[in-house]
Design an enzyme around this catalytic site. Structure first.
Site, mmCIF file in Angstrom:
data_model
loop_
_atom_site.group_PDB
_atom_site.id
_atom_site.type_symbol
_atom_site.label_atom_id
_atom_site.label_comp_id
_atom_site.label_asym_id
_atom_site.label_seq_id
_atom_site.Cartn_x
_atom_site.Cartn_y
_atom_site.Cartn_z
ATOM 1 C CG PHE A 89 -3.989 15.468 1.236
ATOM 2 C CD1 PHE A 89 -4.880 14.414 1.337
ATOM 3 C CD2 PHE A 89 -3.501 15.807 -0.016
ATOM 4 C CE1 PHE A 89 -5.284 13.706 0.213
ATOM 5 C CE2 PHE A 89 -3.902 15.113 -1.150
ATOM 6 C CZ PHE A 89 -4.795 14.063 -1.035
ATOM 7 C CG ASP A 105 -5.630 8.955 6.178
ATOM 8 O OD1 ASP A 105 -5.393 9.345 7.321
ATOM 9 O OD2 ASP A 105 -6.256 9.651 5.357
ATOM 10 N NE ARG A 152 -3.417 8.459 -9.458
ATOM 11 C CZ ARG A 152 -3.964 7.976 -8.348
ATOM 12 N NH1 ARG A 152 -3.203 7.599 -7.346
ATOM 13 N NH2 ARG A 152 -5.277 7.879 -8.232
ATOM 14 C CD GLU A 199 -2.927 1.144 0.284
ATOM 15 O OE1 GLU A 199 -2.500 1.511 -0.832
ATOM 16 O OE2 GLU A 199 -4.115 0.938 0.516
ATOM 17 C CG ASP A 200 -0.804 4.662 -1.788
ATOM 18 O OD1 ASP A 200 -1.519 3.958 -1.043
ATOM 19 O OD2 ASP A 200 -1.286 5.508 -2.565
HETATM 20 P P1 IMP Z 1 -7.506 4.969 4.494
HETATM 21 O O1 IMP Z 1 -8.047 6.169 5.238
HETATM 22 O O2 IMP Z 1 -6.374 4.340 5.249
HETATM 23 O O3 IMP Z 1 -8.611 4.008 4.171
HETATM 24 O O4 IMP Z 1 -6.924 5.523 3.134
HETATM 25 C C1 IMP Z 1 -7.627 5.338 1.955
HETATM 26 C C2 IMP Z 1 -6.892 5.838 0.762
HETATM 27 O O5 IMP Z 1 -6.949 7.255 0.785
HETATM 28 C C3 IMP Z 1 -5.405 5.526 0.630
HETATM 29 O O6 IMP Z 1 -5.142 4.274 0.078
HETATM 30 C C4 IMP Z 1 -4.973 6.623 -0.319
HETATM 31 O O7 IMP Z 1 -5.289 6.256 -1.647
HETATM 32 C C5 IMP Z 1 -5.855 7.771 0.114
HETATM 33 N N1 IMP Z 1 -5.130 8.695 0.999
HETATM 34 C C6 IMP Z 1 -5.106 8.727 2.344
HETATM 35 N N2 IMP Z 1 -4.320 9.723 2.791
HETATM 36 C C7 IMP Z 1 -3.849 10.336 1.678
HETATM 37 C C8 IMP Z 1 -2.954 11.449 1.458
HETATM 38 O O8 IMP Z 1 -2.420 12.097 2.385
HETATM 39 N N3 IMP Z 1 -2.702 11.758 0.160
HETATM 40 C C9 IMP Z 1 -3.241 11.084 -0.912
HETATM 41 N N4 IMP Z 1 -4.067 10.051 -0.734
HETATM 42 C C10 IMP Z 1 -4.366 9.675 0.543
#
Ligand code: IMP
Length: 185
Positions: free
Chosen positions: A163, A114, A176, A110-111
Site C-alpha cells: 500500500f 492495482d 493526499r 489513473e493514479d
Molecule cells: P483497483 O484495484 O485497480 O481497482 O484499484 C482501485 C483504486 O484503489 C485505485 O484507483 C486507487 O484509488 C485505490 N488504490 C489501489 N491501491 C492503492 C494504494 O496502494 N494506495 C492508495 N490507493 C490505492
C-alpha cells in the site's frame, strides 16, 4: 490532515499508520516527463480527450497536462466503489461524463492500477460509447496484484503489491497532500 512528519523526514504518520518515503518528488517528476513525451508522440495532432479518474489522479493529472504542448480536451470521471459495480444505470449520470467521446481518441488517466477492477469496469462502460481509441496512462502499476489482461499503454512506474500513499493517493481519506509517495511500514 492526519499527517505528521517524523523528525527524519523519511517517514510520516498518516492517520494511524507509519509510512516510509518510497518515491521521491524528483523521481515522480522524471517519470511524468518521460510519459508526457511518449503521449505526445502517440497522439500528435489527434486532439485526444484526456480523462482523469477522480479522486486519486487529480494531482498526477495536473502535473502531466502541464508537461504537454499538444492540443487536447480535458474532462473528469469519477470511479465508483466496488458496491456500485453491481448497480445498473447510465455511466454518464453516475460518473458525470459530459463530453461526447464517440469517434474521439480517449486517454484515461489513473493514479494507480492495482487489481485493475475499477479500470476494467470503466473501459467496458466507455467502450460502449464507441471512441476511436481508448487507452490508459497510469502513474503507478502493481503487476503482482493485477487480475486482468487489458493493455496499459503508458505506465509511469511498476511497484510491488504494498500500500502506498501521497501525491493524490489516500489512506482512508488522509495523506493526499504528501508531495512524494510513501509506502506502508
Ligand atoms: P483497483 O484495484 O485497480 O481497482 O484499484 C482501485 C483504486 O484503489 C485505485 O484507483 C486507487 O484509488 C485505490 N488504490 C489501489 N491501491 C492503492 C494504494 O496502494 N494506495 C492508495 N490507493 C490505492
Amino acid at each position: 490532515m492526519g499527517k505528521k512528519k517524523h523528525s527524519d523526514g523519511k517517514t510520516v504518520r498518516v492517520h494511524d499508520r507509519d509510512f516510509r518515503l518510497y518515491i521521491s518528488e524528483q523521481k515522480i517528476r522524471k517519470s511524468i516527463s518521460s510519459m508526457a513525451e511518449a503521449i505526445e508522440q502517440a497522439y500528435g495532432e489527434l486532439n485526444p480527450i484526456l480523462l482523469p479518474v477522480l479522486n486519486g489522479s487529480f494531482i498526477f493529472a495536473a502535473d502531466l497536462v502541464r508537461e504537454l504542448s499538444m492540443n487536447f480536451e480535458l474532462a473528469f470521471i469519477k470511479a465508483q466503489s466496488y458496491d456500485a459495480f453491481h448497480s445498473t444505470g447510465d455511466i454518464s449520470e453516475r460518473i458525470g461524463l459530459e463530453l461526447d467521446i464517440r469517434g474521439r481518441h480517449v486517454l484515461l488517466i489513473e493514479d494507480i492500477i492495482d487489481t485493475g477492477n475499477t479500470m476494467a469496469w470503466m473501459l467496458k462502460k466507455l467502450a460502449e460509447k464507441q471512441p476511436a481509441s481508448l487507452d490508459i496512462a497510469t502513474l503507478l502499476f502493481k503487476p503482482e496484484a493485477y487480475l486482468h489482461d487489458f493493455p496499459i499503454r503508458f505506465v509511469g512506474m511498476e511497484i510491488p503489491d504494498a500500500f502506498v500513499v501521497g501525491y493524490g493517493l489516500d489512506y482512508d481519506g488522509h495523506g493526499r497532500n504528501l508531495k512524494a509517495i510513501y509506502q506502508v511500514c
